[in-house]
Design a protein around this motif. Structure first.
Motif: not given
Length: 319
Positions: A79-100
Motif C-alpha cells: 500500500g505504501m509503495l502504491q501511494e509512492r509509485c502511483q502504480a497498480p498492485v496485482l494479486m489474487t482476490e483470495t489472498d486480498y480477502n485473507q489479508a483483511a
C-alpha cells in the motif's frame, strides 16, 4: 545485490526468525516491476531506497507491483509503495480477502485463532498471547493497497517477457507463481525454497486441508520445465525437480512419524507439536509450529488414516 539479465534481487530485512525476504525488481522497456514488497517498517524502507538507487530508477518509473501472496513479509509495504509509485498492485482476490481476515483492524481472527489453538490443547499461558501478537502485525501492513485482481490461467507481462500465472497453493490459499516458458524460469514466492521447508499451516476460515493442497501442487508442478527458480527466501537455484522430491519425502516422513505417535498414544496437536519442535519457542514460532502440526494431523485424518475425538474440551488424535 545480484542480477540476472533483467531481474534484480533485493534483500529486505525482517524483525523475526526468517531475517530477510527476497523481493525482485524486473526491468522492462516501459519501466520496472516489483515482485513482493517486504514489511512496512523503517529498515525495509531504507533497504528499498538503497536498492532503488543502486539499480537506477525513480519510484515513478515503477509500472506495477505484483504480489505472490498475502503474508505480511510479501504484502506489507504494498500500500505504501502504491501511494509512492502511483502504480497498480496485482494479486489474487483470495489472498486480498485473507489479508483483511488476518490484518484488518475490525477482524476477530486473532481471537478466533486463540480459541482454535486452545481447542487443540495449547495452554492458556500461550493462548492469551495470540491476539496481541497477531494484531502486532497491523502496523507493518498499513496502508492496505487497492489491488487489481489476477488469477491462475492468465498471462502477465513482467518487464519485456510474458509469464504464465500458476496457482501454487498450500503455503497460502491464493498463492501464485510466475513462469516464463521461453527462458524456463520460475518466480516462485514461497512455493519452493532451496534450503528451508515452506510452512504449511492450518488456520481457521482457510483451506481445511492445506497439506493436501501443497502436495497436490508439488505433484502438478513437477513436470514443468524449469531451469532456474527465484525464491523468496534463500538463493536462486537450479535443482527444481530434485527439490520437489526432497520436500515430498520430508512431508511423507513427517506424516509417518505423527501417525506412529498417535497410534501408540492418543495426543493433542499441541503434544505432537512439542514432540517435534520442543517447548522453547517464541509465540511467533509456536504459532507456525502448531499450525503446521495441525496441517499434518488433519491431512492424516481427512485421508482416513487417523481420527479425532473430543475429550475434556480438547481434540485428541488417535487411530
Amino acid at each position: 545485490m545480484n542480477r540476472w539479465d533483467d531481474i534484480y534481487e533485493v534483500s529486505l530485512p525482517l524483525p523475526f526468525a526468517l531475517k530477510a525476504i527476497k523481493s525482485y525488481v524486473i526491468r522492462g522497456s516501459n519501466g520496472f516491476t516489483l515482485i513482493d514488497t517486504g514489511l512496512s517498517y523503517w529498515q525495509a524502507h531504507e533497504a528499498w531506497e538503497k536498492a532503488r538507487q543502486e539499480i537506477g530508477f525513480d519510484w515513478t518509473d515503477v509500472e506495477k507491483i505484483v504480489l505472490t501472496h498475502y503474508h505480511p513479509d510479501h504484502y506489507g509495504m504494498a500500500g505504501m509503495l502504491q501511494e509512492r509509485c502511483q502504480a497498480p498492485v496485482l494479486m489474487t482476490e483470495t489472498d486480498y480477502n485473507q489479508a483483511a481476515l488476518f490484518f484488518g483492524r475490525e477482524s476477530d481472527q486473532p481471537d478466533r485463532m486463540a480459541r482454535f489453538y486452545g481447542e487443540h490443547g495449547l495452554p492458556e499461558e500461550w493462548t492469551k498471547q495470540i491476539p496481541a501478537h497477531l494484531r502486532g502485525f497491523t502496523k507493518w501492513v498499513e496502508p492496505h493497497p487497492e489491488p487489481t485482481f489476477i488469477q491462475a490461467g492468465e498471462t502477465i507481462q513482467l518487464g519485456d517477457y510474458s509469464y504464465e500465472i500458476l496457482h501454487t497453493p498450500g503455503h497460502a490459499d491464493g498463492h501464485v507463481s510466475f513462469y516464463d516458458p521461453a527462458r524456463r524460469l520460475l518466480i516462485g514466492g514461497d512455493f519452493l525454497l532451496p534450503k528451508i521447508t515452506p510452512n504449511i499451516s492450518l488456520w481457521p476460515e482457510c483451506d481445511p486441508n492445506p497439506l493436501d493442497s501443497y502436495l497436490t501442487t508439488l505433484d502438478k508442478m513437477k513436470p514443468l520445465a524449469v531451469d532456474r527458480v527465484f525464491p523468496s527466501h534463500g538463493p536462486v537455484f537450479e535443482h527444481y525437480r530434485e527439490r520437489i522430491q526432497e520436500l515430498m519425502k520430508h512431508h511423507g516422513e513427517r506424516l509417518a512419524e505423527m501417525k506412529e505417535w498417535v497410534t501408540r498414544k492418543p495426543l493433542t496437536a499441541t503434544e505432537v507439536c512439542f514432540r517435534i519442535f520442543g517447548k522453547n519457542l517464541s509465540v511467533h514460532n509456536l504459532r507456525f509450529a502448531l499450525s503446521e502440526t495441525l496441517a499434518h494431523l488433519e491431512y492424516l485424518r481427512q485421508n482416513g488414516q487417523i481420527r479425532r475425538e473430543r475429550k475434556s474440551g480438547h481434540w485428541i488424535y488417535l487411530t
